[in-house]
Motif scaffolding. Structure first.
Motif, mmCIF file in Angstrom:
data_model
loop_
_atom_site.group_PDB
_atom_site.id
_atom_site.type_symbol
_atom_site.label_atom_id
_atom_site.label_comp_id
_atom_site.label_asym_id
_atom_site.label_seq_id
_atom_site.Cartn_x
_atom_site.Cartn_y
_atom_site.Cartn_z
ATOM 1 N N GLU A 177 0.800 -1.221 0.000
ATOM 2 C CA GLU A 177 0.000 0.000 0.000
ATOM 3 C C GLU A 177 0.833 1.271 0.000
ATOM 4 O OE1 GLU A 177 -2.539 -0.204 3.387
ATOM 5 O OE2 GLU A 177 -3.703 -1.915 2.635
ATOM 6 N N ARG A 178 2.031 1.233 0.580
ATOM 7 C CA ARG A 178 2.784 2.475 0.768
ATOM 8 C C ARG A 178 4.212 2.407 0.225
ATOM 9 N NH1 ARG A 178 0.539 0.793 5.217
ATOM 10 N NH2 ARG A 178 2.515 0.072 6.085
ATOM 11 N N ILE A 179 4.859 1.274 0.350
ATOM 12 C CA ILE A 179 6.280 1.168 0.027
ATOM 13 C C ILE A 179 6.517 1.461 -1.457
ATOM 14 C CG2 ILE A 179 6.263 -1.312 -0.517
ATOM 15 C CD1 ILE A 179 8.902 -1.515 1.113
ATOM 16 N N ALA A 180 7.583 2.191 -1.741
ATOM 17 C CA ALA A 180 7.973 2.450 -3.128
ATOM 18 C C ALA A 180 8.808 1.287 -3.651
ATOM 19 C CB ALA A 180 8.775 3.748 -3.215
ATOM 20 N N VAL A 181 8.658 0.975 -4.933
ATOM 21 C CA VAL A 181 9.419 -0.096 -5.576
ATOM 22 C C VAL A 181 10.297 0.542 -6.649
ATOM 23 C CG1 VAL A 181 9.306 -2.206 -6.942
ATOM 24 C CG2 VAL A 181 7.659 -1.820 -5.088
ATOM 25 N N VAL A 182 11.575 0.207 -6.605
ATOM 26 C CA VAL A 182 12.558 0.805 -7.510
ATOM 27 C C VAL A 182 13.219 -0.291 -8.329
ATOM 28 C CG1 VAL A 182 14.535 2.359 -7.691
ATOM 29 C CG2 VAL A 182 13.021 2.505 -5.686
ATOM 30 N N ASN A 183 13.220 -0.124 -9.636
ATOM 31 C CA ASN A 183 13.980 -1.039 -10.492
ATOM 32 C C ASN A 183 15.447 -0.639 -10.432
ATOM 33 O OD1 ASN A 183 11.184 -0.883 -12.478
ATOM 34 N ND2 ASN A 183 11.994 -2.868 -11.885
ATOM 35 N N GLY A 184 16.256 -1.534 -9.893
ATOM 36 C CA GLY A 184 17.666 -1.213 -9.770
ATOM 37 C C GLY A 184 18.565 -2.299 -10.346
ATOM 38 N N ILE A 185 18.573 -2.587 -11.619
ATOM 39 C CA ILE A 185 17.947 -1.755 -12.643
ATOM 40 C C ILE A 185 17.161 -2.645 -13.617
ATOM 41 C CG2 ILE A 185 19.612 0.143 -12.648
ATOM 42 C CD1 ILE A 185 20.080 -2.692 -15.064
ATOM 43 N N ALA A 186 16.336 -1.969 -14.468
ATOM 44 C CA ALA A 186 15.777 -2.632 -15.640
ATOM 45 C C ALA A 186 16.780 -2.490 -16.782
ATOM 46 C CB ALA A 186 14.444 -1.991 -16.020
ATOM 47 N N ARG A 187 17.129 -3.601 -17.411
ATOM 48 C CA ARG A 187 18.155 -3.582 -18.464
ATOM 49 C C ARG A 187 17.569 -3.048 -19.768
ATOM 50 N NH1 ARG A 187 21.669 -9.117 -17.928
ATOM 51 N NH2 ARG A 187 21.706 -9.271 -15.666
ATOM 52 N N ILE A 188 18.227 -2.099 -20.378
ATOM 53 C CA ILE A 188 17.677 -1.512 -21.605
ATOM 54 C C ILE A 188 17.748 -2.489 -22.771
ATOM 55 C CG2 ILE A 188 18.227 0.833 -20.847
ATOM 56 C CD1 ILE A 188 20.518 0.841 -22.906
ATOM 57 N N PHE A 189 18.603 -3.502 -22.690
ATOM 58 C CA PHE A 189 18.689 -4.466 -23.782
ATOM 59 C C PHE A 189 17.680 -5.606 -23.622
ATOM 60 C CE2 PHE A 189 22.836 -2.403 -23.600
ATOM 61 C CZ PHE A 189 22.975 -2.005 -24.915
ATOM 62 N N SER A 190 16.883 -5.584 -22.553
ATOM 63 C CA SER A 190 15.881 -6.617 -22.339
ATOM 64 C C SER A 190 14.548 -6.297 -22.998
ATOM 65 C CB SER A 190 15.653 -6.823 -20.830
ATOM 66 O OG SER A 190 16.812 -7.317 -20.205
ATOM 67 N N ARG A 191 14.317 -5.024 -23.342
ATOM 68 C CA ARG A 191 13.035 -4.638 -23.958
ATOM 69 C C ARG A 191 13.227 -3.342 -24.721
ATOM 70 N NH1 ARG A 191 13.612 -3.821 -19.111
ATOM 71 N NH2 ARG A 191 12.952 -5.916 -18.554
ATOM 72 N N GLU A 192 12.420 -3.168 -25.738
ATOM 73 C CA GLU A 192 12.495 -1.945 -26.521
ATOM 74 C C GLU A 192 11.988 -0.753 -25.714
ATOM 75 O OE1 GLU A 192 10.461 -2.454 -30.201
ATOM 76 O OE2 GLU A 192 11.596 -4.247 -30.757
ATOM 77 N N ALA A 193 12.488 0.414 -26.067
ATOM 78 C CA ALA A 193 12.173 1.627 -25.315
ATOM 79 C C ALA A 193 10.673 1.906 -25.275
ATOM 80 C CB ALA A 193 12.910 2.816 -25.920
ATOM 81 N N ARG A 194 9.966 1.629 -26.355
ATOM 82 C CA ARG A 194 8.526 1.893 -26.424
ATOM 83 C C ARG A 194 7.777 1.149 -25.322
ATOM 84 N NH1 ARG A 194 5.067 3.408 -30.492
ATOM 85 N NH2 ARG A 194 2.917 2.678 -30.277
ATOM 86 N N TRP A 195 8.139 -0.129 -25.111
ATOM 87 C CA TRP A 195 7.413 -0.940 -24.143
ATOM 88 C C TRP A 195 7.840 -0.606 -22.708
ATOM 89 C CZ3 TRP A 195 3.783 -2.090 -27.103
ATOM 90 C CH2 TRP A 195 4.001 -2.416 -28.431
ATOM 91 N N THR A 196 9.077 -0.218 -22.527
ATOM 92 C CA THR A 196 9.505 0.247 -21.201
ATOM 93 C C THR A 196 8.722 1.489 -20.804
ATOM 94 O OG1 THR A 196 11.737 -0.638 -21.513
ATOM 95 C CG2 THR A 196 11.467 1.092 -19.866
ATOM 96 N N ARG A 197 8.609 2.422 -21.736
ATOM 97 C CA ARG A 197 7.861 3.650 -21.446
ATOM 98 C C ARG A 197 6.406 3.332 -21.116
ATOM 99 N NH1 ARG A 197 4.409 7.102 -24.117
ATOM 100 N NH2 ARG A 197 4.564 9.327 -23.572
ATOM 101 N N GLY A 198 5.772 2.481 -21.926
ATOM 102 C CA GLY A 198 4.376 2.160 -21.691
ATOM 103 C C GLY A 198 4.147 1.499 -20.348
ATOM 104 N N ALA A 199 5.013 0.559 -19.983
ATOM 105 C CA ALA A 199 4.873 -0.120 -18.698
ATOM 106 C C ALA A 199 5.078 0.844 -17.535
ATOM 107 C CB ALA A 199 5.868 -1.272 -18.616
ATOM 108 N N ALA A 200 6.099 1.705 -17.643
ATOM 109 C CA ALA A 200 6.384 2.642 -16.558
ATOM 110 C C ALA A 200 5.269 3.674 -16.400
ATOM 111 C CB ALA A 200 7.722 3.338 -16.808
#
Length: 294
Positions: free
Chosen positions: A58-81
């Motif tokens: 409910e409250r805790i923040a979740v941080v991707n440390g890190i999401a790899r840029i070579f694992s997915r195209e930029a378009r889908w990273t943006r949409g998911a985020a």
């Protein structure tokens, strides 16, 4: 977005079932941890992983440390985020990095082009009321400058305190600086360094990390063929009692970090770091009502 001064950073969830992950992060939230950092290592996809943890809390923040840029195209990273920012306002921070990059690809160019692709995307996805935020895994001055100019700040991993001061100087006063620090509750020097070296070996033998350590002034003798000198091991992994460990964590804050993600080492497969996280919560986190005006 307030991540607090300290958070939990862990690989543990990579090999745990969903039920155990849910129970653990819910307890961490109840303990008062404000942020939870997750890597992307063994196939547990970064944005799906973050969404599951956000939905379980409910409250805790979740941080991707890190999401790899070579694992997915930029378009889908943006949409998911964007979706996570919309569904969980001010609770998700997208950390992007070049971990796992093909050796022929210059990391700085790859990251710059990836961010440009993200920013150029147009779609029917609605923009969230609270912004989608991103930070970059950055070590050298050029990547830190890119993080300063094209993101909310930087995330560093396995760095000594003097690197934190250098990173703050490059970033300037305003951008976010989150620093991971590995800790080990072990007071025997030989045993502590044995555990630390086992963990550090992969980083002391990978080209990008070796280059990072050389820039920081460590010598070939310090690298020691992937074994690591006592000096280097002790700079990257703080071991000892609770006071020794919390002292190092505060040194990063004094050097310019806004937030320190605490990675507990020495946990055997199948076991949990919850006992250590409970102990650290008691020592590091403000108690409810502490410091409030009457």
């Amino acid at each position: 977005m307030d991540l607090g001064r300290f958070g939990v950073w862990t690989f543990d969830f990579e090999d745990q079932p969903a039920s155990r992950m849910r129970e653990t992060i819910q307890e961490l939230e109840e303990l008062g941890w404000p942020a939870f950092w997750i890597p992307e290592r063994d196939g547990r996809e970064a944005l799906t992983h973050a969404g599951f943890l956000l939905a379980a809390t409910e409250r805790i923040a979740v941080v991707n440390g890190i999401a790899r840029i070579f694992s997915r195209e930029a378009r889908w990273t943006r949409g998911a985020a964007l979706l996570l920012a919309d569904a969980y306002p001010d609770r998700h921070l997208l950390g992007l990095g070049v971990s796992g990059a093909p050796t022929a690809v210059p990391p700085l160019r790859a990251m710059r082009e990836y961010l440009a692709e993200m920013d150029a995307v147009t779609s029917a996805n609605p923009l969230p009321a609270r912004p989608m935020r991103r930070v970059l895994a950055a070590y050298g001055p050029k990547m830190l400058a890119l993080a300063r100019d094209l993101s909310a700040g930087a995330h560093t991993y396995h760095v000594p305190v003097h690197h934190t001061a250098q990173a703050r100087e490059v970033l300037g006063a305003q951008p976010f600086l989150g620093v991971e620090q590995a800790v080990l509750f072990e007071t025997d020097p030989a045993r502590a360094r044995e555990i630390a070296r086992e963990h550090l070996h992969v980083y002391l033998t990978s080209p990008f990390n070796v280059a990072k350590f050389r820039r920081l002034g460590y010598t070939e003798a310090d690298l020691d063929g992937g074994r690591g000198s006592d000096r280097l091991v002790d700079d990257l992994v703080v071991w000892g009692d609770l006071d020794t460990i919390t002292g190092r964590l505060h040194e990063h804050l004094d050097a310019g970090a806004d937030h320190v993600g605490v990675q507990v080492l020495g946990i055997r497969p199948g076991e949990s770091a919850l006992p250590q996280w409970r102990l650290l919560a008691e020592a590091l986190l403000p108690r409810p009502g502490a410091g409030q005006a009457a």
